[in-house]
Design a protein around this motif. Structure first.
Motif, PDB file in Angstrom:
ATOM      1  N   THR A   1      -1.823  -1.252  -3.947  1.00 62.62           N
ATOM      2  CA  THR A   1      -2.902  -0.278  -3.773  1.00 62.62           C
ATOM      3  C   THR A   1      -2.270   1.096  -3.560  1.00 62.62           C
ATOM      4  OG1 THR A   1      -4.329  -1.935  -2.743  1.00 62.62           O
ATOM      5  CG2 THR A   1      -4.922   0.375  -2.418  1.00 62.62           C
TER       6      THR A   1
ATOM      7  N   VAL B   1       0.861  -1.184   0.000  1.00 64.57           N
ATOM      8  CA  VAL B   1       0.000   0.000   0.000  1.00 64.57           C
ATOM      9  C   VAL B   1       0.896   1.232   0.000  1.00 64.57           C
ATOM     10  CG1 VAL B   1      -1.806   1.280   1.191  1.00 64.57           C
ATOM     11  CG2 VAL B   1      -1.811  -1.224   1.257  1.00 64.57           C
TER      12      VAL B   1
ATOM     13  N   THR C   1      -3.263   6.723  -8.414  1.00 71.21           N
ATOM     14  CA  THR C   1      -4.322   5.782  -8.050  1.00 71.21           C
ATOM     15  C   THR C   1      -4.661   4.835  -9.206  1.00 71.21           C
ATOM     16  OG1 THR C   1      -5.984   7.450  -8.612  1.00 71.21           O
ATOM     17  CG2 THR C   1      -5.334   7.288  -6.285  1.00 71.21           C
TER      18      THR C   1
ATOM     19  N   THR D   1      -3.161   4.922  -2.606  1.00 74.20           N
ATOM     20  CA  THR D   1      -4.264   5.699  -2.003  1.00 74.20           C
ATOM     21  C   THR D   1      -3.988   7.194  -2.081  1.00 74.20           C
ATOM     22  OG1 THR D   1      -3.248   5.593   0.175  1.00 74.20           O
ATOM     23  CG2 THR D   1      -4.757   3.821  -0.410  1.00 74.20           C
TER      24      THR D   1
ATOM     25  N   ARG E   1       1.210   5.667  -1.044  1.00 68.34           N
ATOM     26  CA  ARG E   1       0.459   6.904  -1.217  1.00 68.34           C
ATOM     27  C   ARG E   1       0.746   7.528  -2.579  1.00 68.34           C
ATOM     28  NH1 ARG E   1      -2.113   8.560   3.206  1.00 68.34           N
ATOM     29  NH2 ARG E   1      -1.418   7.809   5.245  1.00 68.34           N
TER      30      ARG E   1
ATOM     31  N   THR F   1      -3.125   1.313  -9.222  1.00 73.44           N
ATOM     32  CA  THR F   1      -3.591   0.256  -8.336  1.00 73.44           C
ATOM     33  C   THR F   1      -3.934  -0.951  -9.181  1.00 73.44           C
ATOM     34  OG1 THR F   1      -4.438   1.735  -6.630  1.00 73.44           O
ATOM     35  CG2 THR F   1      -5.459  -0.443  -6.800  1.00 73.44           C
TER      36      THR F   1
END
Lengths: 113, 115
Positions: A111, A12, A83, A113, A14, A86
């Motif tokens: 992912t 995950v 994003t 975010t 950013r 992803t």
């Protein structure tokens, strides 16, 4: 047995981060590949490499780069994650003979975010 | 350019019944054709391939595929499906002149085998 390993199963990050996905194969294969897998779209080739320090763009290289400094290792780099990156990322390798299939790693689900 | 079409997003079949997953392709010259299977949260596993020779190719787990050059098809078949065959199946093609052994994959077909 051929073994292709990927550094992470789940990741995950950013938006805007630099992301490194690592892939290692243990069969001395010349060719290595990075794909992304999205529902309904199948696998799409991002980049591939047929030798150390050699790389070729695949069908969707935008937003990605790669590095292959050693024969067994092929890295995928997202310079500034977004994003829409992803996805599930799959690494594969194969010998140089055309008749050989590609061998896949377990995948990294990224992912952003 | 090379391309692969898997016309069905999902195939439902009862356990014990025959299973067919369809694939058509487009490529310059003679093709190399492959089928892969993906179980949940796993990478792709190789099932079988057609390179040359007999049009009927046998692979892993009782699967087989028939190469039909005139129809440019390479359908995957299994005479008697098992619940454990439930997975995502991908067809792929490579032309003889594809650089770096580059494969083109279809969109995938999800197979659901019901007990």
């Amino acid at each position: 047995d051929v073994k292709v390993t990927q550094s992470s199963r789940y990741l995950v990050k950013r938006t805007g981060e630099k992301v490194f996905l690592e892939c290692v194969q243990d069969m001395d294969h010349e060719n290595m590949f990075w794909y992304r897998q999205d529902p309904g779209l199948g696998l799409r080739l991002i980049y591939f490499s047929y030798d150390v320090k050699m790389k070729e763009k695949g069908d969707i290289p935008e937003g990605y780069s790669v590095s292959r400094e050693k024969k067994e290792r092929f890295s995928l780099i997202l310079e500034s994650a977004s994003t829409n990156q992803t996805s599930m990322y799959l690494c594969a390798s194969s010998p140089s003979w055309r008749s050989y299939e590609q061998y896949f790693g377990p995948g990294t689900r990224l992912t952003v975010t | 350019a090379q391309s692969v079409a898997q016309p069905e997003d999902q195939v439902n079949v009862a356990e014990g019944n025959p299973l067919t997953v369809k694939c058509t392709y487009s490529v310059s010259g003679n093709p190399y054709l492959f089928w892969y299977v993906q179980y949940p949260n796993r990478g792709l596993q190789f099932l079988l391939k057609y390179i040359t020779g007999d049009n009927l190719v046998k692979g892993s787990y009782g699967f087989e595929a028939e190469f039909n050059k005139s129809q440019t098809s390479f359908h995957l078949k299994k005479p008697s499906a098992l619940v454990s065959d439930s997975a995502l199946y991908f067809c792929a093609v490579r032309g003889l002149r594809a650089a770096g052994n580059k494969l083109t994959f279809g969109g995938g077909t999800r197979v659901l085998v019901k007990p």
